[in-house]
Scaffold this motif. Sequence first.
Motif, PDB file in Angstrom:
ATOM      1  N   ALA A  12     -12.767   0.637  -4.863  1.00  0.00           N
ATOM      2  CA  ALA A  12     -13.033   0.082  -3.413  1.00  0.00           C
ATOM      3  C   ALA A  12     -12.076  -0.841  -2.892  1.00  0.00           C
ATOM      4  O   ALA A  12     -11.254  -0.774  -2.034  1.00  0.00           O
ATOM      5  N   LEU A  13     -11.638  -2.004  -3.841  1.00  0.00           N
ATOM      6  CA  LEU A  13     -10.618  -2.875  -3.455  1.00  0.00           C
ATOM      7  C   LEU A  13      -8.978  -2.163  -3.304  1.00  0.00           C
ATOM      8  O   LEU A  13      -8.344  -2.720  -2.650  1.00  0.00           O
ATOM      9  N   ALA A  16      -8.895  -0.240  -0.092  1.00  0.00           N
ATOM     10  CA  ALA A  16      -8.778  -1.125   0.873  1.00  0.00           C
ATOM     11  C   ALA A  16      -7.295  -1.888   0.810  1.00  0.00           C
ATOM     12  O   ALA A  16      -6.881  -1.896   2.095  1.00  0.00           O
ATOM     13  N   GLY A  19      -5.117   0.701   2.602  1.00  0.00           N
ATOM     14  CA  GLY A  19      -5.207   0.857   3.973  1.00  0.00           C
ATOM     15  C   GLY A  19      -4.490  -0.434   4.551  1.00  0.00           C
ATOM     16  O   GLY A  19      -3.989  -0.246   5.562  1.00  0.00           O
ATOM     17  N   TYR A  20      -4.636  -1.548   3.874  1.00  0.00           N
ATOM     18  CA  TYR A  20      -4.142  -2.653   4.285  1.00  0.00           C
ATOM     19  C   TYR A  20      -2.299  -2.581   4.400  1.00  0.00           C
ATOM     20  O   TYR A  20      -1.754  -2.748   5.271  1.00  0.00           O
ATOM     21  N   VAL A 283      -7.177  -8.101  -0.630  1.00  0.00           N
ATOM     22  CA  VAL A 283      -6.838  -6.820  -0.054  1.00  0.00           C
ATOM     23  C   VAL A 283      -5.304  -6.376  -0.207  1.00  0.00           C
ATOM     24  O   VAL A 283      -5.027  -5.318  -0.060  1.00  0.00           O
TER      25      VAL A 283
END
Length: 377
Positions: A12-13, A16, A19-20, A283
């Motif tokens: 998940a990290l 993320a 996405g960042y 992130v």
Amino acid sequence: MVTAILGWALLALAAAGIGYTVHATVAVRRFARAPRPAPATPEPVTLLKPLHGAEPRLADNLASFLAQDWAAPIQMVAGTGRADDPALAVARALPGDVAVRTDAPAIGSNAKIANVANLMPAAAHDLLVLSDSDMAVPRDYLAVLGGALAEPGVGAVTCVYRGRGDAGRWSDLAAAGISYHFLPQLLLGLALGLARPGMGSTIALRRRTLDAIGGFARFADHLADDYALGEAVRALGLRVAVPPMVLVHGCPEPSLAAVWRHELRWASTIRRINPPGYAGMIVTHPIAFALLALPLAPRPALVLLLAAIGARLALKAAVDRLSRASTAPAWMIVPRDLLSFAVFLASFVTRSVDWRGSRFTMEHHGRMSAAPEFLPR
């Protein structure tokens, strides 16, 4: 069960972080398209240059501030804390109106601010531009600063910058951290209204504004003096403008140890200035989290690792287009990201830092105090 939860958390990290990285790439591209401020009428300006040692390319860096398309007098006031500093010979050899001051008296823990305060008696003009000695600027630097400072409600101007390695491969690694981590983080923060920068690359302001915030001596115990100066200007109800111009920061680090010390100092400073925001930077490390997830969830982790590398390369391409130069080769992205992750983790347990041969204890809100062994006797 615990292993599965940890694996999914790491995935998940990593997701993320991808996405960042995509959003940071968009922010970099938008900054590149932002309009420049309208030109201002040229006026006399004083450039304040605190020096410390004969850095690589120091003469070229300083000369770039004097070689400006600016139809008004340019004065440079350069100085050091010691009369035997080798940087003084470089400053004295510069063409133009250059004043030199030495032996700055100590006024707090921050030797740079003591140096800057010692420059002010020689400053002849109302428009002041403070900048670090390791910066290089384009010919329209003063024109852009003047235009930004003339906009309504602006009390100071600061500038973003990319890295440039000046001392071999390790300095290239340091420069890549500036260009491909710091710069996009800052531009995304500006785009989201979260960043409140004041940077040593440039602080341009008028003398009356400097007087209104208490002068440079007010920041004598701040490690992040440039950030604190920007916050003081904002406290007057004025803005700190960031025009769409990218300066160059020369990185002199000759070894991995030097890179580590420098980056750990700044990471620890940022963490203490803005703990929640710094924690959110977790992130920004998708490659590291994808690699950590590989033993726990090999297939999805491999997919995310490849996606993270691709996203980071796309961000590098966007930064290089904005900067009109490549800071480091593409192969350096992965080791650079892993080093940034290690610095991020270490900053949470760091209580003191090395700076210019002295050791300082980190305090709250970016303040510092000299470690006992470095106090005057």
